[in-house]
Design an enzyme around this catalytic site. Structure first.
Site, PDB file in Angstrom:
ATOM      1  N   HIS A 188       0.844  -1.202   0.000  1.00  0.00           N
ATOM      2  CA  HIS A 188       0.000   0.000   0.000  1.00  0.00           C
ATOM      3  C   HIS A 188       0.878   1.250   0.000  1.00  0.00           C
ATOM      4  O   HIS A 188       1.967   1.227   0.555  1.00  0.00           O
ATOM      5  CB  HIS A 188      -0.906  -0.027   1.241  1.00  0.00           C
ATOM      6  CG  HIS A 188      -1.876   1.089   1.289  1.00  0.00           C
ATOM      7  ND1 HIS A 188      -1.532   2.344   1.755  1.00  0.00           N
ATOM      8  CD2 HIS A 188      -3.166   1.141   0.901  1.00  0.00           C
ATOM      9  CE1 HIS A 188      -2.597   3.128   1.645  1.00  0.00           C
ATOM     10  NE2 HIS A 188      -3.599   2.433   1.135  1.00  0.00           N
ATOM     11  N   ASP A 238     -11.126   2.030  -1.152  1.00  0.00           N
ATOM     12  CA  ASP A 238     -10.179   2.925  -0.498  1.00  0.00           C
ATOM     13  C   ASP A 238     -10.867   3.781   0.579  1.00  0.00           C
ATOM     14  O   ASP A 238     -10.549   4.955   0.755  1.00  0.00           O
ATOM     15  CB  ASP A 238      -9.437   3.823  -1.497  1.00  0.00           C
ATOM     16  CG  ASP A 238      -7.978   4.014  -1.117  1.00  0.00           C
ATOM     17  OD1 ASP A 238      -7.609   3.688   0.030  1.00  0.00           O
ATOM     18  OD2 ASP A 238      -7.201   4.487  -1.957  1.00  0.00           O
TER      19      ASP A 238
HETATM   20  C1  1DF Z   1      -4.838   9.164   1.329  1.00  0.00           C
HETATM   21  C2  1DF Z   1      -5.104   8.156   0.433  1.00  0.00           C
HETATM   22  C3  1DF Z   1      -4.246   8.845   2.565  1.00  0.00           C
HETATM   23  C4  1DF Z   1      -4.782   6.874   0.735  1.00  0.00           C
HETATM   24  C5  1DF Z   1      -3.953   7.537   2.884  1.00  0.00           C
HETATM   25  O1  1DF Z   1      -3.383   7.159   4.058  1.00  0.00           O
HETATM   26  C6  1DF Z   1      -4.230   6.521   1.967  1.00  0.00           C
HETATM   27  C7  1DF Z   1      -5.153  10.523   0.981  1.00  0.00           C
HETATM   28  C8  1DF Z   1      -3.015   8.107   5.019  1.00  0.00           C
HETATM   29  O2  1DF Z   1      -6.075  10.748   0.152  1.00  0.00           O
HETATM   30  O3  1DF Z   1      -4.526  11.431   1.497  1.00  0.00           O
HETATM   31  O4  1DF Z   1      -3.979   5.286   2.317  1.00  0.00           O
HETATM   32  N1  1DF Z   1      -4.991   5.927  -0.278  1.00  0.00           N
HETATM   33  O5  1DF Z   1      -4.797   4.727  -0.150  1.00  0.00           O
HETATM   34  O6  1DF Z   1      -5.294   6.338  -1.437  1.00  0.00           O
HETATM   35 MN    MN Z   2      -5.519   3.126   0.452  1.00  0.00          MN
END
Ligand code: 1DF
Ligand code: MN
Length: 359
Positions: free
Chosen positions: A189, A315
């Site tokens: 991830h 997500d």
């Molecule tokens: C965000 C997106 C933040 C994901 C995340 O973890 C995350 C974001 C702090 O939009 O800032 O895991 N993501 O998986 O797209």
């Molecule tokens: Mn994510």
């Protein structure tokens, strides 16, 4: 929040929708994060990521923080409203990977126990991934075994690099050895970029999920391929979100330039591998569509990977967009491919048993 087409208009389903890249944070982890953020020398990427979400008064940040810590009513309500039957949940980025080694090694099992308790409260709705501390590869390997044998979890989440270090380094390979032996796929991830990489992205506001995440996690996946991880661990399976962090689209050029780079002996770090980069992508990876509800990209990825290696993900809570479920459902897709995408591939990969109310 946007309005979205009612799920009532969707055709009757004979399958479960399993979302496979969903996030949570125990409040106890946020306490540790607050201590890290209060220190002077905090990592710049962490400050721009969790430092933002934990302090911003914006509606988005407040919503995300409320959702992250909930493993009960609010989460189930959002799942019901979006038509998501099951969430496969990982410790939100950067998980324990931003902590000092001792804290990380002791907190990963605490987080896993909290998630396992939520799985027991909602056995038909929540599935957990095992969080590990790569800072101590031997401890991480042990936690994978404990997660499988005692917590009924059958996958691992690693939030990309660990303080600038990549799993292509052989010192981390005991983690791959355990994952291959326990038949647990590793969800690679995204994480905030390491300090050495992030500045040019921050100055343009592009360091986060908008673009920087994909660049850094895609790089990480490629480093695994070119360092020979899959020649050493041929059964290891890595899961990539965000439509494979765009790597299927790169595959042709990767194959050509990898061969050219190897042949010219340009870098000692690029030694010959048994197969082409695209072969490893198709044989050692699964891809989720997290964050990408786009038919053309999904069709291309299913065509490249084969329909058995592409899975649904929302997500949550970072992209809680219930209308995207309807968009994906309304794509022109063969019924058995749609069922593989939403249900079968996830059940197989994460070893999810049938719902207890199934006939
Ligand atoms: C965000 C997106 C933040 C994901 C995340 O973890 C995350 C974001 C702090 O939009 O800032 O895991 N993501 O998986 O797209
Ligand atoms: Mn994510």
């Amino acid at each position: 929040m946007s309005t979205y087409p009612s799920l009532i208009h969707l055709p009757q389903r004979s399958y479960r929708r399993i979302a496979t890249e969903e996030a949570f944070s125990p409040p106890e982890m946020l306490d540790i994060y607050n201590k890290i953020l209060a220190k002077g020398d905090v990592d710049v990427g962490f400050k721009h990521l969790m430092g933002f979400y934990m302090s911003s008064p914006s509606e988005r940040a407040q919503h995300i923080m409320r959702c992250l810590v909930d493993l009960d009513d609010l989460r189930l309500q959002h799942m019901d409203e979006a038509g998501v039957d099951v969430q496969v949940i990982g410790l939100t980025s950067p998980g324990v990977q931003i902590m000092d080694k001792d804290t990380a090694v002791s907190f990963a099992p605490v987080a896993n126990d909290i998630l396992a308790a939520a799985m027991r409260r909602h056995p038909d709705r929540l599935v957990g991934m095992i969080a590990v501390a790569p800072q101590d590869p031997a401890a991480a390997a042990k936690e994978i075994q404990r997660g499988v044998n005692q917590l009924n979890m059958h996958s691992v989440v690693i939030n990309s690099h660990t303080q600038g270090e990549y799993l292509s380094d052989t010192k981390f390979w005991p983690i791959f050895e355990a994952a291959e032996a326990m038949d647990t796929p590793i969800y690679l991830h995204p994480n905030a970029m390491p300090a050495s990489m992030i500045q040019h992205f921050i100055e343009a506001g592009l360091d986060g999920a908008i673009y920087g995440f994909g660049v850094e996690t895609g790089l990480h996946a490629l480093r695994l391929i070119t360092s020979g991880v899959f020649d050493r661990f041929p059964k290891l399976q890595i899961i990539l979100g965000h439509m494979g962090e765009a790597l299927p689209f790169w595959a042709y050029r990767l194959d050509y330039m990898h061969a050219a780079t190897v042949k010219s002996k340009r870098y000692p770090s690029i030694q010959p591998t048994k197969k082409k980069p695209s072969d490893y992508l198709r044989e050692n990876f699964h891809i989720t569509n997290s964050g990408v509800a786009w038919g053309a990209a999904l069709k291309f990825t299913q065509d490249f990977m084969g329909p058995d290696r592409v899975l649904y993900a929302m997500d949550y809570p970072y992209q809680y967009a219930p209308e995207e479920v309807a968009i994906l459902e309304n794509l022109d897709m063969a019924p058995q491919v749609r069922k593989a995408f939403f249900q079968d591939n996830a059940e197989r990969l994460f070893k999810i048993p049938p719902a207890s109310n199934a006939i």
